[in-house]
Design a protein around this motif. Structure first.
Motif, PDB file in Angstrom:
ATOM      1  N   LEU A  33       0.828  -1.210   0.000  1.00 54.85           N
ATOM      2  CA  LEU A  33       0.000   0.000   0.000  1.00 54.85           C
ATOM      3  C   LEU A  33       0.863   1.262   0.000  1.00 54.85           C
ATOM      4  CD1 LEU A  33      -2.884   1.105   0.114  1.00 54.85           C
ATOM      5  CD2 LEU A  33      -2.728   1.022   2.597  1.00 54.85           C
ATOM      6  N   ILE A  34       1.907   1.275   0.799  1.00 59.11           N
ATOM      7  CA  ILE A  34       2.824   2.421   0.831  1.00 59.11           C
ATOM      8  C   ILE A  34       3.469   2.615  -0.532  1.00 59.11           C
ATOM      9  CG2 ILE A  34       5.069   3.183   1.739  1.00 59.11           C
ATOM     10  CD1 ILE A  34       4.120   2.044   4.481  1.00 59.11           C
ATOM     11  N   LEU A  35       3.867   1.527  -1.175  1.00 57.37           N
ATOM     12  CA  LEU A  35       4.481   1.638  -2.494  1.00 57.37           C
ATOM     13  C   LEU A  35       3.519   2.245  -3.515  1.00 57.37           C
ATOM     14  CD1 LEU A  35       6.515  -1.687  -2.729  1.00 57.37           C
ATOM     15  CD2 LEU A  35       7.433   0.642  -2.760  1.00 57.37           C
ATOM     16  N   VAL A  36       2.304   1.755  -3.570  1.00 60.25           N
ATOM     17  CA  VAL A  36       1.339   2.244  -4.559  1.00 60.25           C
ATOM     18  C   VAL A  36       0.957   3.696  -4.280  1.00 60.25           C
ATOM     19  CG1 VAL A  36      -0.994   1.948  -5.485  1.00 60.25           C
ATOM     20  CG2 VAL A  36       0.464  -0.047  -5.120  1.00 60.25           C
ATOM     21  N   VAL A  37       0.662   4.009  -3.035  1.00 58.75           N
ATOM     22  CA  VAL A  37       0.257   5.385  -2.692  1.00 58.75           C
ATOM     23  C   VAL A  37       1.408   6.356  -2.911  1.00 58.75           C
ATOM     24  CG1 VAL A  37      -0.468   6.893  -0.788  1.00 58.75           C
ATOM     25  CG2 VAL A  37      -1.587   4.678  -1.133  1.00 58.75           C
ATOM     26  N   SER A  38       2.609   5.979  -2.510  1.00 60.41           N
ATOM     27  CA  SER A  38       3.742   6.890  -2.687  1.00 60.41           C
ATOM     28  C   SER A  38       4.028   7.121  -4.172  1.00 60.41           C
ATOM     29  CB  SER A  38       4.982   6.383  -1.959  1.00 60.41           C
ATOM     30  OG  SER A  38       5.425   5.158  -2.490  1.00 60.41           O
ATOM     31  N   PHE A  39       3.911   6.083  -4.995  1.00 62.95           N
ATOM     32  CA  PHE A  39       4.078   6.299  -6.432  1.00 62.95           C
ATOM     33  C   PHE A  39       2.991   7.231  -6.957  1.00 62.95           C
ATOM     34  CE2 PHE A  39       3.126   5.601 -10.851  1.00 62.95           C
ATOM     35  CZ  PHE A  39       4.379   5.733 -11.427  1.00 62.95           C
ATOM     36  N   ALA A  40       1.753   6.986  -6.545  1.00 59.98           N
ATOM     37  CA  ALA A  40       0.630   7.801  -7.020  1.00 59.98           C
ATOM     38  C   ALA A  40       0.833   9.279  -6.692  1.00 59.98           C
ATOM     39  CB  ALA A  40      -0.676   7.292  -6.422  1.00 59.98           C
ATOM     40  N   VAL A  41       1.450   9.559  -5.563  1.00 58.27           N
ATOM     41  CA  VAL A  41       1.685  10.944  -5.153  1.00 58.27           C
ATOM     42  C   VAL A  41       2.949  11.511  -5.794  1.00 58.27           C
ATOM     43  CG1 VAL A  41       2.258  12.406  -3.164  1.00 58.27           C
ATOM     44  CG2 VAL A  41       0.432  10.695  -2.977  1.00 58.27           C
ATOM     45  N   LEU A  42       4.034  10.743  -5.799  1.00 50.51           N
ATOM     46  CA  LEU A  42       5.332  11.257  -6.242  1.00 50.51           C
ATOM     47  C   LEU A  42       5.466  11.382  -7.761  1.00 50.51           C
ATOM     48  CD1 LEU A  42       7.642   9.313  -3.773  1.00 50.51           C
ATOM     49  CD2 LEU A  42       7.166  11.770  -3.749  1.00 50.51           C
ATOM     50  N   ALA A  43       4.959  10.436  -8.512  1.00 50.97           N
ATOM     51  CA  ALA A  43       5.166  10.428  -9.962  1.00 50.97           C
ATOM     52  C   ALA A  43       4.656  11.710 -10.639  1.00 50.97           C
ATOM     53  CB  ALA A  43       4.544   9.186 -10.584  1.00 50.97           C
ATOM     54  N   PRO A  44       3.457  12.191 -10.321  1.00 51.23           N
ATOM     55  CA  PRO A  44       3.024  13.438 -10.968  1.00 51.23           C
ATOM     56  C   PRO A  44       3.919  14.638 -10.602  1.00 51.23           C
ATOM     57  CG  PRO A  44       1.149  12.318 -10.017  1.00 51.23           C
ATOM     58  CD  PRO A  44       2.376  11.598  -9.534  1.00 51.23           C
ATOM     59  N   LEU A  45       4.510  14.605  -9.434  1.00 49.77           N
ATOM     60  CA  LEU A  45       5.380  15.708  -9.010  1.00 49.77           C
ATOM     61  C   LEU A  45       6.687  15.744  -9.796  1.00 49.77           C
ATOM     62  CD1 LEU A  45       4.850  15.493  -5.151  1.00 49.77           C
ATOM     63  CD2 LEU A  45       3.741  17.047  -6.775  1.00 49.77           C
ATOM     64  N   THR A  46       7.009  14.641 -10.473  1.00 46.64           N
ATOM     65  CA  THR A  46       8.220  14.599 -11.297  1.00 46.64           C
ATOM     66  C   THR A  46       7.950  15.113 -12.711  1.00 46.64           C
ATOM     67  OG1 THR A  46       7.881  12.352 -12.146  1.00 46.64           O
ATOM     68  CG2 THR A  46       9.045  12.569 -10.027  1.00 46.64           C
ATOM     69  N   GLY A  47       6.707  15.398 -13.021  1.00 43.02           N
ATOM     70  CA  GLY A  47       6.347  15.835 -14.369  1.00 43.02           C
ATOM     71  C   GLY A  47       6.100  14.682 -15.315  1.00 43.02           C
ATOM     72  N   MET A  48       5.907  13.492 -14.779  1.00 43.52           N
ATOM     73  CA  MET A  48       5.636  12.317 -15.612  1.00 43.52           C
ATOM     74  C   MET A  48       4.363  12.561 -16.427  1.00 43.52           C
ATOM     75  SD  MET A  48       5.047   8.342 -14.447  1.00 43.52           S
ATOM     76  CE  MET A  48       6.747   8.028 -14.009  1.00 43.52           C
ATOM     77  N   PRO A  49       4.408  12.322 -17.725  1.00 47.92           N
ATOM     78  CA  PRO A  49       3.199  12.479 -18.544  1.00 47.92           C
ATOM     79  C   PRO A  49       2.084  11.546 -18.068  1.00 47.92           C
ATOM     80  CG  PRO A  49       5.152  12.201 -19.926  1.00 47.92           C
ATOM     81  CD  PRO A  49       5.569  11.925 -18.507  1.00 47.92           C
ATOM     82  N   TRP A  50       0.847  12.015 -18.198  1.00 50.32           N
ATOM     83  CA  TRP A  50      -0.285  11.257 -17.673  1.00 50.32           C
ATOM     84  C   TRP A  50      -0.467   9.903 -18.352  1.00 50.32           C
ATOM     85  CZ3 TRP A  50      -1.766  12.351 -13.090  1.00 50.32           C
ATOM     86  CH2 TRP A  50      -1.671  13.647 -12.624  1.00 50.32           C
TER      87      TRP A  50
END
Length: 174
Positions: A33-50
């Motif tokens: 759960l921590i892995l999925v939630v942290s990715f969900a939060v962090l990835a958009p902050l890196t500018g990853m395309p949707w």
């Protein structure tokens, strides 16, 4: 701050899952759960395309579907299936995921051989009295703590993951 979170969350979760599985034969749901939630939060902050962001979750869903089938047949533990899926979310739908699955398979095979050899050795008798987890590993009716291979494979393939490469690129330009 984002860079530090990326470099801490995934490696710590992989190491924790491996050690936890070795010591208790369980991988806690909160790790995945921590892995999925942290990715969900962090990835958009890196500018990853949707679209790429979505494909990371497609990778997790595909791995979950495959590992759920293995869990349903009793071939794989539920914690292993969830951890593999959460790891796939971090790695994405790319060659890094294939590299992870191949690395995990090789390490898992080596781990299984090592534990089977341990179970038939004199060490299994000599060391089982001192450590509970060694007693558990020596039992022939207990499975293999595959989380060790999952965690180690995650650590080995993480440097080539999209988020880790983003961090490396950011740090290279400081």
């Amino acid at each position: 701050m984002i860079e530090a979170a990326i470099l801490i969350v995934f490696p710590f979760a992989m190491a924790f899952a491996g050690v936890s599985d070795l010591l208790s034969m369980t991988i806690q749901n909160r790790v995945s759960l921590i892995l999925v939630v942290s990715f969900a939060v962090l990835a958009p902050l890196t500018g990853m395309p949707w679209d790429l962001y979505g494909m990371h979750f497609v990778a997790g869903a595909a791995v979950l579907a495959a590992t759920f089938a293995l869990f349903a047949t009793g071939t794989m533990g539920g914690g292993d299936a969830k951890l593999m899926s959460a790891t796939a979310v971090w790695l994405g739908w790319n060659l890094g995921l294939a590299e992870y699955l191949l690395t995990m398979s090789i390490l898992g095979g080596l781990l299984t051989i090592a534990i089977l050899r341990y179970r038939s050795s004199h060490f299994a008798v000599a060391y089982t009295e001192r450590f509970e987890f060694m007693r558990r590993l020596a039992r022939k009716d207990v499975g293999v703590p595959y989380g060790i291979a999952l965690g180690l494979a995650g650590l080995l393939t993480f440097p080539a993951s999209p988020l880790c490469l983003w961090v490396i690129n950011r740090l290279a330009h400081i």
